[in-house]
Design a protein around this motif. Structure first.
Motif, mmCIF file in Angstrom:
data_model
loop_
_atom_site.group_PDB
_atom_site.id
_atom_site.type_symbol
_atom_site.label_atom_id
_atom_site.label_comp_id
_atom_site.label_asym_id
_atom_site.label_seq_id
_atom_site.Cartn_x
_atom_site.Cartn_y
_atom_site.Cartn_z
ATOM 1 N N VAL A 1 0.881 -1.178 0.000
ATOM 2 C CA VAL A 1 0.000 0.000 0.000
ATOM 3 C C VAL A 1 0.913 1.221 0.000
ATOM 4 O O VAL A 1 1.614 1.482 0.970
ATOM 5 C CB VAL A 1 -0.910 0.039 1.247
ATOM 6 N N ASP A 2 0.938 1.914 -1.152
ATOM 7 C CA ASP A 2 1.831 3.072 -1.256
ATOM 8 C C ASP A 2 1.055 4.368 -1.077
ATOM 9 O O ASP A 2 -0.169 4.393 -1.204
ATOM 10 C CB ASP A 2 2.508 3.078 -2.644
ATOM 11 N N PHE A 3 1.814 5.432 -0.801
ATOM 12 C CA PHE A 3 1.188 6.745 -0.606
ATOM 13 C C PHE A 3 1.779 7.748 -1.591
ATOM 14 O O PHE A 3 2.981 7.730 -1.854
ATOM 15 C CB PHE A 3 1.404 7.264 0.816
ATOM 16 N N HIS A 4 0.919 8.598 -2.130
ATOM 17 C CA HIS A 4 1.374 9.716 -2.966
ATOM 18 C C HIS A 4 0.682 10.978 -2.453
ATOM 19 O O HIS A 4 -0.522 10.968 -2.189
ATOM 20 C CB HIS A 4 1.000 9.470 -4.435
ATOM 21 N N SER A 5 1.421 12.055 -2.319
ATOM 22 C CA SER A 5 0.849 13.277 -1.730
ATOM 23 C C SER A 5 -0.250 13.879 -2.609
ATOM 24 O O SER A 5 -1.117 14.604 -2.132
ATOM 25 C CB SER A 5 1.941 14.328 -1.546
ATOM 26 N N GLY A 6 -0.176 13.623 -3.923
ATOM 27 C CA GLY A 6 -1.159 14.227 -4.827
ATOM 28 C C GLY A 6 -0.707 15.575 -5.335
ATOM 29 O O GLY A 6 -1.367 16.197 -6.155
ATOM 30 N N GLU A 7 0.442 16.035 -4.837
ATOM 31 C CA GLU A 7 0.936 17.358 -5.250
ATOM 32 C C GLU A 7 1.201 17.396 -6.749
ATOM 33 O O GLU A 7 0.775 18.282 -7.459
ATOM 34 C CB GLU A 7 2.225 17.698 -4.479
ATOM 35 N N ASP A 8 1.914 16.374 -7.221
ATOM 36 C CA ASP A 8 2.251 16.324 -8.664
ATOM 37 C C ASP A 8 1.279 15.345 -9.326
ATOM 38 O O ASP A 8 1.401 14.125 -9.174
ATOM 39 C CB ASP A 8 3.700 15.855 -8.828
ATOM 40 N N ILE A 9 0.322 15.897 -10.056
ATOM 41 C CA ILE A 9 -0.765 15.065 -10.590
ATOM 42 C C ILE A 9 -0.230 14.008 -11.555
ATOM 43 O O ILE A 9 -0.570 12.834 -11.476
ATOM 44 C CB ILE A 9 -1.822 15.960 -11.262
ATOM 45 N N ALA A 10 0.667 14.431 -12.434
ATOM 46 C CA ALA A 10 1.173 13.484 -13.447
ATOM 47 C C ALA A 10 1.861 12.298 -12.780
ATOM 48 O O ALA A 10 1.649 11.138 -13.142
ATOM 49 C CB ALA A 10 2.140 14.214 -14.368
ATOM 50 N N SER A 11 2.632 12.587 -11.750
ATOM 51 C CA SER A 11 3.339 11.469 -11.107
ATOM 52 C C SER A 11 2.364 10.605 -10.317
ATOM 53 O O SER A 11 2.538 9.390 -10.222
ATOM 54 C CB SER A 11 4.475 12.000 -10.232
ATOM 55 N N GLN B 1 -8.827 18.522 -10.153
ATOM 56 C CA GLN B 1 -8.028 18.067 -11.311
ATOM 57 C C GLN B 1 -7.350 16.729 -11.023
ATOM 58 O O GLN B 1 -7.305 15.837 -11.869
ATOM 59 C CB GLN B 1 -6.977 19.135 -11.667
ATOM 60 N N LEU B 2 -6.882 16.579 -9.784
ATOM 61 C CA LEU B 2 -6.217 15.320 -9.408
ATOM 62 C C LEU B 2 -7.203 14.161 -9.541
ATOM 63 O O LEU B 2 -6.903 13.128 -10.160
ATOM 64 C CB LEU B 2 -5.723 15.427 -7.969
ATOM 65 N N ILE B 3 -8.413 14.342 -8.989
ATOM 66 C CA ILE B 3 -9.408 13.260 -9.026
ATOM 67 C C ILE B 3 -9.794 12.960 -10.475
ATOM 68 O O ILE B 3 -9.852 11.797 -10.902
ATOM 69 C CB ILE B 3 -10.645 13.641 -8.187
ATOM 70 N N ALA B 4 -9.998 14.017 -11.252
ATOM 71 C CA ALA B 4 -10.390 13.812 -12.663
ATOM 72 C C ALA B 4 -9.300 13.072 -13.416
ATOM 73 O O ALA B 4 -9.570 12.128 -14.185
ATOM 74 C CB ALA B 4 -10.674 15.162 -13.314
ATOM 75 N N ALA C 1 -9.246 9.447 -12.356
ATOM 76 C CA ALA C 1 -10.424 8.721 -12.852
ATOM 77 C C ALA C 1 -10.328 8.479 -14.350
ATOM 78 O O ALA C 1 -10.856 7.498 -14.870
ATOM 79 C CB ALA C 1 -11.684 9.504 -12.518
ATOM 80 N N ALA C 2 -9.625 9.388 -15.025
ATOM 81 C CA ALA C 2 -9.487 9.233 -16.489
ATOM 82 C C ALA C 2 -8.520 8.116 -16.832
ATOM 83 O O ALA C 2 -8.545 7.568 -17.940
ATOM 84 C CB ALA C 2 -8.995 10.546 -17.091
ATOM 85 N N SER C 3 -7.695 7.743 -15.858
ATOM 86 C CA SER C 3 -6.665 6.748 -16.204
ATOM 87 C C SER C 3 -6.788 5.460 -15.411
ATOM 88 O O SER C 3 -5.978 4.549 -15.554
ATOM 89 C CB SER C 3 -5.281 7.362 -15.929
ATOM 90 N N HIS C 4 -7.807 5.392 -14.541
ATOM 91 C CA HIS C 4 -7.919 4.170 -13.714
ATOM 92 C C HIS C 4 -9.403 3.866 -13.459
ATOM 93 O O HIS C 4 -10.181 4.763 -13.174
ATOM 94 C CB HIS C 4 -7.188 4.379 -12.371
ATOM 95 N N GLN C 5 -9.767 2.603 -13.546
ATOM 96 C CA GLN C 5 -11.163 2.200 -13.407
ATOM 97 C C GLN C 5 -11.633 2.149 -11.953
ATOM 98 O O GLN C 5 -12.812 2.261 -11.670
ATOM 99 C CB GLN C 5 -11.348 0.804 -14.043
ATOM 100 N N GLN C 6 -10.716 1.919 -11.041
ATOM 101 C CA GLN C 6 -11.130 1.722 -9.644
ATOM 102 C C GLN C 6 -10.629 2.875 -8.775
ATOM 103 O O GLN C 6 -9.743 2.708 -7.942
ATOM 104 C CB GLN C 6 -10.564 0.405 -9.110
ATOM 105 N N VAL C 7 -11.186 4.056 -8.983
ATOM 106 C CA VAL C 7 -10.814 5.212 -8.145
ATOM 107 C C VAL C 7 -11.909 5.425 -7.104
ATOM 108 O O VAL C 7 -13.082 5.593 -7.452
ATOM 109 C CB VAL C 7 -10.631 6.483 -9.002
ATOM 110 N N ILE C 8 -11.503 5.341 -5.845
ATOM 111 C CA ILE C 8 -12.445 5.563 -4.732
ATOM 112 C C ILE C 8 -12.082 6.884 -4.080
ATOM 113 O O ILE C 8 -10.914 7.084 -3.695
ATOM 114 C CB ILE C 8 -12.355 4.421 -3.702
ATOM 115 N N VAL C 9 -13.054 7.782 -3.979
ATOM 116 C CA VAL C 9 -12.796 9.087 -3.359
ATOM 117 C C VAL C 9 -13.304 9.059 -1.915
ATOM 118 O O VAL C 9 -14.434 8.622 -1.669
ATOM 119 C CB VAL C 9 -13.505 10.223 -4.123
#
Ligand code: GLC
Length: 724
Positions: free
Chosen positions: A422-432, A468-471, A474-482
């Motif tokens: 289970v990894d963590f990403h801050s969400g700061e850099d959307i592309a990464s 923008q991060l959520i969008a 969601a555009a690149s992954h089928q299982q996005v849970i908010v």
């Protein structure tokens, strides 16, 4: 017997009278105004003060302890770090509590707050936020409960019952129509009496009836042009007159504007006097008494009200002492259980939740989910040891932090999921973040919205970056849970694009574990929305907002320029779901909405008159394959549509898989009735009524009808005698 009040069998009122008779005038005035017991600048703490919102000296010769007052509804705060290193358990936000629709939970969590207050030496808890949520963008909505007066009043009242069961007085606040924070000290909430009685005042009336709070705190705002803290209609006519309220009225901190006028209007204590323009409730008040403007009896009445409330909860007989034992583990579980019941499942496409355990890889993104869960800002912010504290805002001359309470969802997800990684990403850099999400089985993205006292949310949207991060995810992954951590209703522009959405509000000291429990199925979500989620701001009765740059929200600031009037008569008592029904609008998500991992059905709805009351019963069945809790919601509307459907009863019902149960509820007569200002009475109009069992406010599953005779109750006003 050591003290005059220690005679067997004396009522709290009698004990108060006995002590009052022994008090000197100086001892009385020492209780009528006091400073914050949080040093502003290099001021010393008042002698004997623990360090908190307020301190009033005791009277040792009479066995009367000092009054040590702490904030607030969500736990014991230490504003301004006044008690460095002090730990406390943080309850979830009041919005989450209301989402449980469970009065027992309100009482249980209130009891926990009372226990911690008592063990820390506090005997007055400034809790019981009971303002109806009129303004969905309100900065303190996380401290209030609901847009509905019944749900608000019942839950606030039970929370007060819990706190006061621990020999600690609780307030209810902020009386009344304190709907927003921006400009709170210069805004007049304008609302006709009938509409006020049927909404904002009804919430307080039910809370006071249910909880018997020892004190009531008016807000900073004006109501129909009069400051709430010197508003004779609110304090003398409604609270102390019609409702015969026996406790005391304390102003908000720096919210007192006069001596004689306020005293004669029903104010009993000037709180936070060091924030005001001057100390009104000492020399100026003494002078008003000496001049015969304020009778001595009013001064005695002020003190008597304080004494009787302290005696009534046992705060004098059982004086709170600092250094008491606190079982923080047990208290953290209380907070977690509340969060587990109040988290609302808003979307679950193809039952993607609960997630299967043992995934190869999960990715958790955003909102400092690796460090904690968000809390609201201001005087109610509880800061458990280990909280992450970032710069917040300055109000009341005290800089307050943006707090994340130490219950990191990332750690709880690692523990609960059994995933290989289970990894963590801050969400700061959307592309990464999008890159890192590519090979994850599921992406759990946390979206926060920080709200605070003294400032409303500007608009209803999350900030652009998070949207923008959520969008992008969601555009690149089928299982996005908010997972939302917000202080109120927000717009969800990506709702169609994500797989699932949980509303976790501000979930408190056990929030991470509660969120993980829902995500992986240990907990079957049962929360229901206590506020409607608008589609956009144009749906609101008050679409525009005051610009915070053009006004002040700080107490004690001299009011320069005009009072800002907000005309709440636009919606009147049709707040929230009632407004959407009246204007035939469909909100994004309706009041009372929430999904479950199981399914329920209802049948056999019936209504009958039982004495003066109306009883409704129905059968509820858990038609799914796992235990769960349904929230039964009963709405009522006159057949002639004189008013839109109103929530008149509710109950949370836990059912095993396949279990059916008959549920019986009594309807609240003051929801069925309308207020008649001329007679000063509640009137249930005779005629036919439609009663419905709602899945939520916008979907009625069952209806039945009942004919009611006209009924009038409440004290009839003496007809105005026209002067001869
Ligand atoms: C604050 C709040 C009130 C709080 C008090 C003491 O400004 O409005 O809710 O109890 O002051 O901190």
């Amino acid at each position: 017997m050591k003290y005059c009040w220690q005679q067997p069998g004396l009522s709290a009122d009698r004990q108060a009278e006995i002590v009052l008779a022994e008090m000197t005038e100086d001892e009385k005035y020492a209780w009528l105004s006091g400073p914050m017991a949080i040093p502003l600048g290099d001021e010393p703490l008042p002698e004997g003060a623990i360090g908190s919102a307020a301190f009033y000296p005791g009277i040792p010769r009479l066995g009367i302890p000092a009054m040590q007052q702490s904030d607030a509804s969500l736990g014991i705060t230490a504003l301004g770090n006044v008690r460095p290193g002090d730990n406390a358990t943080a309850l979830p936000s009041s919005l989450l509590l209301a989402s449980t629709f469970n009065p027992d939970m309100a009482e249980r969590s209130g009891k926990m707050v009372g226990r911690e207050a008592f063990a820390k030496g506090f005997n007055v808890q400034l809790a019981g936020g009971a303002n109806v949520i009129r303004e969905p963008r309100g900065g303190r909505n996380f401290e209030y409960l609901s847009e509905d007066p019944l749900l608000t009043g019942v839950m606030a009242g039970h929370s007060v019952l819990g706190i006061q069961s621990q020999h600690v007085v609780s307030t209810v606040k902020h009386f009344a129509v304190n709907a927003q924070e921006t400009g709170r000290v210069v805004v007049s909430s304008d609302l006709d009496e009938a509409a006020m009685r049927e909404s904002d005042l009804l919430a307080f009336e039910i809370a006071i009836d249910t909880g018997k709070p020892g004190a009531v705190m008016p807000g900073y705002n004006l109501v129909n042009g009069e400051w709430a803290s010197e508003n004779a209609f609110l304090l003398n006519k409604v609270l102390k007159g019609d409702w015969r309220y026996p406790g005391w009225v304390m102003s908000d901190w720096g919210a007192t504007h006069s001596a004689a006028k306020a005293a004669l209007a029903g104010l009993d204590v000037q709180s936070g006097a060091n924030l005001d323009q001057q100390v009104w409730f000492d020399r100026p008040l003494r002078e008003a008494v000496a001049a015969g403007i304020v009778p001595q009896g009013r001064i005695d009445d002020m003190v008597r009200r304080i004494l009787r409330s302290l005696f009534a909860v046992g705060a004098i007989e059982h004086p709170a002492q600092p250094g008491g034992d606190i079982d923080y583990m047990a208290h953290r579980l209380v907070a977690q259980r509340e969060a587990e019941q109040g988290i609302v499942l808003l979307k679950n496409r193809h039952s993607v939740l609960p997630l299967k355990k043992g995934a190869k890889r999960l990715l958790v993104v955003g909102a400092h989910a690796d460090q904690g869960v968000l809390a609201g800002g201001g005087s109610s912010a509880v800061t458990p040891v280990g909280s992450l504290r970032l710069p917040g805002i300055d109000f009341m001359g005290i800089a307050t932090d943006k707090v994340y309470q130490p219950s990191p969802p990332l750690h709880a997800i690692r523990a609960e999921s059994g995933a290989a990684s289970v990894d963590f990403h801050s969400g700061e850099d959307i592309a990464s973040a999008v890159e890192q999400a590519r090979d994850a089985d599921a992406v759990i993205v946390f979206a926060e919205e920080w709200r605070s006292e003294a400032l409303d949310a500007q608009g209803l949207a999350l900030d652009d970056k998070q949207n923008q991060l959520i969008a992008a995810l969601a555009a690149s992954h089928q299982q996005v849970i908010v997972v939302l951590e917000t202080g109120g209703a927000v717009t969800l522009q990506w709702l169609d694009d994500v797989a699932a959405v949980l509303q976790a509000w501000y979930p408190g000291s056990g929030g991470g574990e509660a969120i993980a429990g829902v995500l992986f199925g240990r907990v079957n979500p049962s929360g229901r929305l206590p506020v409607s989620f608008p589609l956009h701001e144009q749906q609101l009765p008050q679409p525009s907002q005051i610009d915070p740059q053009t006004t002040t929200s700080l107490p004690g600031v001299p009011v320069k320029g005009d009072i800002l009037h907000i005309d709440y008569n636009v919606e009147g008592s049709d707040v929230g779901y009632r407004w959407y029904a009246r204007t035939r609008q469909k909100p994004l998500l309706p009041f009372g909405y929430g999904l479950s991992y199981t399914t329920f059905s209802s049948s056999h709805l019936s209504a009958s008159r039982q004495g003066a009351g109306i009883e409704v019963s129905l059968d509820v069945t858990n038609t799914g394959d796992r235990p769960g809790a349904e929230v039964v919601q009963i709405y009522i509307q006159p057949a002639n549509k004189a008013y839109v459907p109103r929530l008149a009863a509710f109950a949370r019902v836990e059912l095993a898989a396949g279990e059916s149960r008959q549920v019986t509820l009594m309807l609240e007569p003051k929801v069925i009735a309308c207020w008649h200002s001329e007679s000063g009475q509640w009137v249930i109009a005779g005629g036919e009524y439609e009663i419905a069992a709602g899945r939520h406010a916008a979907e009625f599953m069952l209806t039945c009808t009942l004919v009611l005779p006209e009924q009038r109750f409440g004290r009839q006003r003496q007809p105005k005698t026209t002067s001869a």
